[in-house]
Each structure stands twice: as structure tokens, then as C-alpha cells.
Design a protein around this motif. Structure first.
Motif, PDB file in Angstrom:
ATOM      1  N   UNK A  14      26.054  79.287  52.146  1.00 37.13           N
ATOM      2  CA  UNK A  14      25.877  79.624  50.739  1.00 37.13           C
ATOM      3  C   UNK A  14      26.559  78.541  49.893  1.00 37.13           C
ATOM      4  N   UNK A  15      25.893  78.142  48.837  1.00 38.89           N
ATOM      5  CA  UNK A  15      26.442  77.176  47.886  1.00 38.89           C
ATOM      6  C   UNK A  15      27.817  77.667  47.403  1.00 38.89           C
ATOM      7  N   UNK A  16      28.788  76.752  47.366  1.00 40.98           N
ATOM      8  CA  UNK A  16      30.158  77.128  47.003  1.00 40.98           C
ATOM      9  C   UNK A  16      30.246  77.702  45.581  1.00 40.98           C
ATOM     10  N   UNK A  17      29.519  77.118  44.628  1.00 35.91           N
ATOM     11  CA  UNK A  17      29.520  77.639  43.250  1.00 35.91           C
ATOM     12  C   UNK A  17      29.001  79.074  43.203  1.00 35.91           C
ATOM     13  N   UNK A  18      27.975  79.340  43.990  1.00 42.54           N
ATOM     14  CA  UNK A  18      27.390  80.680  44.026  1.00 42.54           C
ATOM     15  C   UNK A  18      28.356  81.655  44.695  1.00 42.54           C
ATOM     16  N   UNK A  19      29.019  81.196  45.723  1.00 44.98           N
ATOM     17  CA  UNK A  19      30.023  82.030  46.385  1.00 44.98           C
ATOM     18  C   UNK A  19      31.120  82.434  45.396  1.00 44.98           C
ATOM     19  N   UNK A  20      31.575  81.486  44.577  1.00 38.87           N
ATOM     20  CA  UNK A  20      32.590  81.770  43.560  1.00 38.87           C
ATOM     21  C   UNK A  20      32.053  82.780  42.543  1.00 38.87           C
ATOM     22  N   UNK A  21      30.806  82.597  42.101  1.00 42.07           N
ATOM     23  CA  UNK A  21      30.175  83.545  41.168  1.00 42.07           C
ATOM     24  C   UNK A  21      30.193  84.951  41.772  1.00 42.07           C
ATOM     25  N   UNK A  22      29.759  85.067  43.022  1.00 37.37           N
ATOM     26  CA  UNK A  22      29.693  86.372  43.680  1.00 37.37           C
ATOM     27  C   UNK A  22      31.076  86.999  43.799  1.00 37.37           C
ATOM     28  N   UNK A  23      32.077  86.185  44.105  1.00 37.95           N
ATOM     29  CA  UNK A  23      33.449  86.681  44.273  1.00 37.95           C
ATOM     30  C   UNK A  23      34.000  87.295  42.982  1.00 37.95           C
ATOM     31  N   UNK A  24      33.499  86.868  41.848  1.00 41.70           N
ATOM     32  CA  UNK A  24      33.977  87.368  40.556  1.00 41.70           C
ATOM     33  C   UNK A  24      33.395  88.734  40.193  1.00 41.70           C
ATOM     34  N   UNK A  25      32.446  89.218  40.964  1.00 44.39           N
ATOM     35  CA  UNK A  25      31.788  90.495  40.675  1.00 44.39           C
ATOM     36  C   UNK A  25      32.603  91.653  41.245  1.00 44.39           C
ATOM     37  N   UNK A  26      32.326  92.858  40.772  1.00 47.49           N
ATOM     38  CA  UNK A  26      32.944  94.049  41.360  1.00 47.49           C
ATOM     39  C   UNK A  26      32.488  94.154  42.815  1.00 47.49           C
ATOM     40  N   UNK A  27      33.162  94.939  43.609  1.00 42.73           N
ATOM     41  CA  UNK A  27      32.849  95.026  45.035  1.00 42.73           C
ATOM     42  C   UNK A  27      31.376  95.362  45.288  1.00 42.73           C
ATOM     43  N   UNK A  28      30.851  96.392  44.621  1.00 45.50           N
ATOM     44  CA  UNK A  28      29.450  96.773  44.811  1.00 45.50           C
ATOM     45  C   UNK A  28      28.485  95.684  44.382  1.00 45.50           C
ATOM     46  N   UNK A  29      28.762  95.065  43.244  1.00 47.68           N
ATOM     47  CA  UNK A  29      27.898  93.986  42.757  1.00 47.68           C
ATOM     48  C   UNK A  29      28.005  92.754  43.648  1.00 47.68           C
ATOM     49  N   UNK A  30      29.186  92.484  44.180  1.00 53.72           N
ATOM     50  CA  UNK A  30      29.372  91.353  45.093  1.00 53.72           C
ATOM     51  C   UNK A  30      28.515  91.534  46.337  1.00 53.72           C
ATOM     52  N   UNK A  31      28.472  92.764  46.869  1.00 59.25           N
ATOM     53  CA  UNK A  31      27.645  93.034  48.049  1.00 59.25           C
ATOM     54  C   UNK A  31      26.175  92.758  47.751  1.00 59.25           C
ATOM     55  N   UNK A  32      25.716  93.170  46.575  1.00 57.52           N
ATOM     56  CA  UNK A  32      24.324  92.922  46.172  1.00 57.52           C
ATOM     57  C   UNK A  32      24.088  91.417  46.071  1.00 57.52           C
ATOM     58  N   UNK A  33      24.969  90.729  45.370  1.00 57.41           N
ATOM     59  CA  UNK A  33      24.820  89.281  45.171  1.00 57.41           C
ATOM     60  C   UNK A  33      24.843  88.533  46.494  1.00 57.41           C
ATOM     61  N   UNK A  34      25.762  88.907  47.383  1.00 56.98           N
ATOM     62  CA  UNK A  34      25.839  88.237  48.689  1.00 56.98           C
ATOM     63  C   UNK A  34      24.566  88.446  49.496  1.00 56.98           C
ATOM     64  N   UNK A  35      24.036  89.662  49.478  1.00 55.30           N
ATOM     65  CA  UNK A  35      22.814  89.931  50.236  1.00 55.30           C
ATOM     66  C   UNK A  35      21.627  89.171  49.640  1.00 55.30           C
ATOM     67  N   UNK A  36      21.534  89.128  48.318  1.00 55.04           N
ATOM     68  CA  UNK A  36      20.448  88.381  47.682  1.00 55.04           C
ATOM     69  C   UNK A  36      20.557  86.891  47.998  1.00 55.04           C
TER      70      UNK A  36
END
Length: 130
Positions: free
Chosen positions: A1-23
Motif C-alpha cells: 500500500x502506498x505510504x501516503x495512503x497508509x497514513x491517511x487510513x491510520x488517521x481514521x477511526x478504527x471502523x473507518x480505518x478497516x473500511x479504508x484498508x480493505x478498499x
């Protein structure tokens, strides 16, 4: 996963992070030739410089948007753009993501494209690429 995108996902709430990571994982696995980056503050994948798919946190949930999705003829991509050819779906739980739908939409995103890369040069007019 692109590092910038990983950082974006990490900033989300736990539930939203799971969605973002799966997408992000699903998109990376299907669009292996795509370039991904944070564009206008959100994760976006490009084919030959043309934006194809991205997601963002919105009030209604995590919005998965396909720039040319209005022409996919998919009922689940029910949120249609008014001015352009985009279509979206919102997720509020990782359990709502249907991997088969995502894979099918990503295949269509490769085959059905409008030229957003040159929209400014064409003064807001879209042309079909594929």
C-alpha cells in the motif's frame, strides 16, 4: 500500500480505518498497473494519469467513488454526480463491502473511462477514452 495512503487510513477511526484498508487492498490487488497517491487530500488511483477510483471520509460514511462509474450500469453505485460521470457508494462498516462487487467495478473502471486528465484543457468537456 502506498505510504501516503497508509497514513491517511491510520488517521481514521478504527471502523473507518478497516473500511479504508480493505478498499485500498482490493484496489491495489485489482489495478496493479495503477499509480496511487493522495490527491486533493484523498486516496486516488490513476491509470495513465487519469483518475479512476478513490475514497474519502464524508458525513454519510466512507465514500468509494469511480470517476466514470455512471456508465458502469451498476445499481449499487447509486450516488451519481450531477455534472460529471462519477458514481459512488457509501460504507459505514467493513461488513458492507462486497468483494465481488468491488472486483467487478474495478474491472469496469479499467474498461470504461472518461478523460478527466484533460478536462481543464477541454474547458470542462469530457470525452470518452474507452
Amino acid at each position: 500500500m502506498n505510504q501516503e495512503i497508509k497514513v491517511y487510513n491510520e488517521k481514521q477511526t478504527l471502523g473507518d480505518k478497516e473500511i479504508c484498508d480493505q478498499l485500498a487492498t482490493g484496489i491495489d490487488n485489482e489495478l496493479t498497473e495503477a499509480e496511487s497517491k493522495i490527491w486533493h487530500a484523498h486516496p486516488v488511483w490513476f491509470l495513465d494519469g487519469n483518475p479512476i477510483v478513490g475514497y474519502s471520509k464524508q458525513k454519510a460514511g466512507i465514500r468509494l467513488m469511480f470517476w466514470s462509474g455512471a456508465d458502469f450500469e451498476e445499481e449499487s453505485l447509486s450516488v451519481r454526480g450531477q455534472k460529471f460521470k462519477d458514481a459512488s457508494v457509501y460504507y459505514n462498516s467493513v461488513l458492507e463491502i462486497d468483494r465481488n462487487d468491488l472486483k467487478r467495478w474495478l474491472k469496469k473502471s479499467r474498461d470504461i473511462q472518461w478523460d478527466y486528465k484533460n478536462i481543464v484543457k477541454r474547458k470542462g468537456q469530457l470525452e470518452r477514452l474507452k
